[in-house]
Design an enzyme around this catalytic site. Sequence first.
Site, PDB file in Angstrom:
ATOM      1  N   ASP A  57       0.836  -1.214   0.000  1.00 48.32           N
ATOM      2  CA  ASP A  57       0.000   0.000   0.000  1.00 48.32           C
ATOM      3  C   ASP A  57       0.866   1.258   0.000  1.00 48.32           C
ATOM      4  OD1 ASP A  57      -2.388   1.377  -0.018  1.00 48.32           O
ATOM      5  OD2 ASP A  57      -2.601   1.363   2.165  1.00 48.32           O
ATOM      6  N   HIS A 104       2.076   3.283  -9.002  1.00 44.43           N
ATOM      7  CA  HIS A 104       1.865   1.857  -9.293  1.00 44.43           C
ATOM      8  C   HIS A 104       3.017   1.328 -10.158  1.00 44.43           C
ATOM      9  CE1 HIS A 104      -1.940   2.207  -7.418  1.00 44.43           C
ATOM     10  NE2 HIS A 104      -2.574   2.813  -8.411  1.00 44.43           N
ATOM     11  N   LEU A 163      10.522 -20.898  -4.938  1.00 46.59           N
ATOM     12  CA  LEU A 163       9.644 -19.957  -4.234  1.00 46.59           C
ATOM     13  C   LEU A 163       8.276 -20.008  -4.902  1.00 46.59           C
ATOM     14  CD1 LEU A 163       9.380 -17.276  -2.331  1.00 46.59           C
ATOM     15  CD2 LEU A 163       9.716 -16.044  -4.456  1.00 46.59           C
ATOM     16  N   ILE A 200      -6.523  -4.850   7.739  1.00 44.69           N
ATOM     17  CA  ILE A 200      -6.351  -6.047   6.913  1.00 44.69           C
ATOM     18  C   ILE A 200      -6.959  -5.846   5.530  1.00 44.69           C
ATOM     19  CG2 ILE A 200      -6.843  -8.544   6.808  1.00 44.69           C
ATOM     20  CD1 ILE A 200      -5.000  -7.906   9.110  1.00 44.69           C
TER      21      ILE A 200
HETATM   22  C1  IPE Z   1      -5.371  -2.746   0.007  1.00 42.85           C
HETATM   23  O1  IPE Z   1      -5.037  -1.407  -0.215  1.00 42.85           O
HETATM   24  C2  IPE Z   1      -5.406  -3.497  -1.276  1.00 42.85           C
HETATM   25  C3  IPE Z   1      -4.135  -3.598  -2.005  1.00 42.85           C
HETATM   26  C4  IPE Z   1      -2.974  -3.187  -1.616  1.00 42.85           C
HETATM   27  C5  IPE Z   1      -4.234  -4.259  -3.257  1.00 42.85           C
HETATM   28  P1  IPE Z   1      -6.156  -0.293  -0.306  1.00 42.85           P
HETATM   29  O2  IPE Z   1      -5.443   1.004  -0.479  1.00 42.85           O
HETATM   30  O3  IPE Z   1      -7.164  -0.640  -1.319  1.00 42.85           O
HETATM   31  O4  IPE Z   1      -6.837  -0.394   1.128  1.00 42.85           O
HETATM   32  P2  IPE Z   1      -7.765   0.630   1.922  1.00 42.85           P
HETATM   33  O5  IPE Z   1      -8.828   1.085   0.988  1.00 42.85           O
HETATM   34  O6  IPE Z   1      -6.889   1.767   2.341  1.00 42.85           O
HETATM   35  O7  IPE Z   1      -8.252  -0.146   3.092  1.00 42.85           O
HETATM   36  C1  IPE Z   2      -1.697   0.235  -3.275  1.00 46.57           C
HETATM   37  O1  IPE Z   2      -1.452   1.584  -3.315  1.00 46.57           O
HETATM   38  C2  IPE Z   2      -1.938  -0.344  -4.640  1.00 46.57           C
HETATM   39  C3  IPE Z   2      -3.314  -0.782  -4.863  1.00 46.57           C
HETATM   40  C4  IPE Z   2      -4.291  -0.767  -4.011  1.00 46.57           C
HETATM   41  C5  IPE Z   2      -3.601  -1.289  -6.178  1.00 46.57           C
HETATM   42  P1  IPE Z   2      -2.621   2.645  -3.284  1.00 46.57           P
HETATM   43  O2  IPE Z   2      -3.022   2.940  -4.684  1.00 46.57           O
HETATM   44  O3  IPE Z   2      -3.717   2.188  -2.406  1.00 46.57           O
HETATM   45  O4  IPE Z   2      -1.901   3.902  -2.667  1.00 46.57           O
HETATM   46  P2  IPE Z   2      -2.473   4.913  -1.606  1.00 46.57           P
HETATM   47  O5  IPE Z   2      -2.925   4.104  -0.434  1.00 46.57           O
HETATM   48  O6  IPE Z   2      -3.619   5.633  -2.257  1.00 46.57           O
HETATM   49  O7  IPE Z   2      -1.326   5.804  -1.295  1.00 46.57           O
HETATM   50 MG    MG Z   3      -4.111   2.431  -0.426  1.00 51.23          MG
END
Ligand code: IPE
Ligand code: IPE
Ligand code: MG
Length: 263
Positions: free
Chosen positions: A28, A45, A139, A200
């Site tokens: 994240d 990303h 792995l 989570i």
């Molecule tokens: C969780 O991250 C999902 C992934 C990393 C793929 P999110 O950014 O979607 O989670 P929330 O919305 O902050 O809980």
């Molecule tokens: C996690 O990074 C990647 C995915 C959920 C696909 P985010 O895109 O959620 O990044 P933030 O949380 O907005 O910084």
């Molecule tokens: Mg996020």
Amino acid sequence: MTESSFISSTRDVPAVSGVPRHIAIIMDGNGRWARKRFLPRVAGHSRGVESVRSVIRACMERGVSYLTLFAFSSENWRRPADEVSFLMQLFMRSLQKEVDRLHDNGIRFRVIGDLSRFDPKLVDMIRRAEARTAANEKLTLTIAANYGGRWDILQAMTRMLAKHPERREGFTEEDLSGELSLNYGPEPDLFIRTGGEQRISNFLLWQLAYSELYFTDTLWPDFDVAALDEAIRSYQARERRFGRTSEQLRQAEGAVSPSSGHA
Ligand code: IPE
Ligand code: IPE
Ligand code: MG
């Protein structure tokens, strides 16, 4: 039958080793990483793929056997359409580019999640990559894509009931866990979430029952080998009791190595 049966942390006490056998990561913070640099979110990303590469390599070097990465949650469809489509394209491009290297490195590639909403071309690529790398043993890399812990438990329950149409009761944990999409691996020893949130987010709800949880403010694109090692060090400093007392643990350790002295 599932590929093999793994120790359930609630039915038995799993053996604990210094190196986590299975690491599961919520990657994240990509969007915030990009915003801090006045870049579009999707630049985060793209950059995140580099962290994926270095974490896979580091896990292999450290003897981790299973690495599971949350790439797209069942709730991520709620994002703007152009971000969702960028993520799908990125997944496709990365897979295309990396599958040879994964295979050459002895990595078994798997995807868990509900693929029914994905472009059939992407699904086909995934299935071919899984088949090609199926016999690799160094792995197991699992990508969770359109994955949700609740979806997983529900689909497992549906399959379990379909297998035993006559049965109304007496189901065991193993009946259900054998149908979960990650039935080919042990429960995660170490769960890591980058990006500062301590939740989570519907990841591996069943399997995280006794995982050690590690949260770091580091944003995913900044998560490097040193950051992974810090998480592993934190893991190694934990006492995994699985419901027992510290005293019981010490006794069990003493029984294994009587020469290690008394408490
Ligand atoms: C969780 O991250 C999902 C992934 C990393 C793929 P999110 O950014 O979607 O989670 P929330 O919305 O902050 O809980
Ligand atoms: C996690 O990074 C990647 C995915 C959920 C696909 P985010 O895109 O959620 O990044 P933030 O949380 O907005 O910084
Ligand atoms: Mg996020």
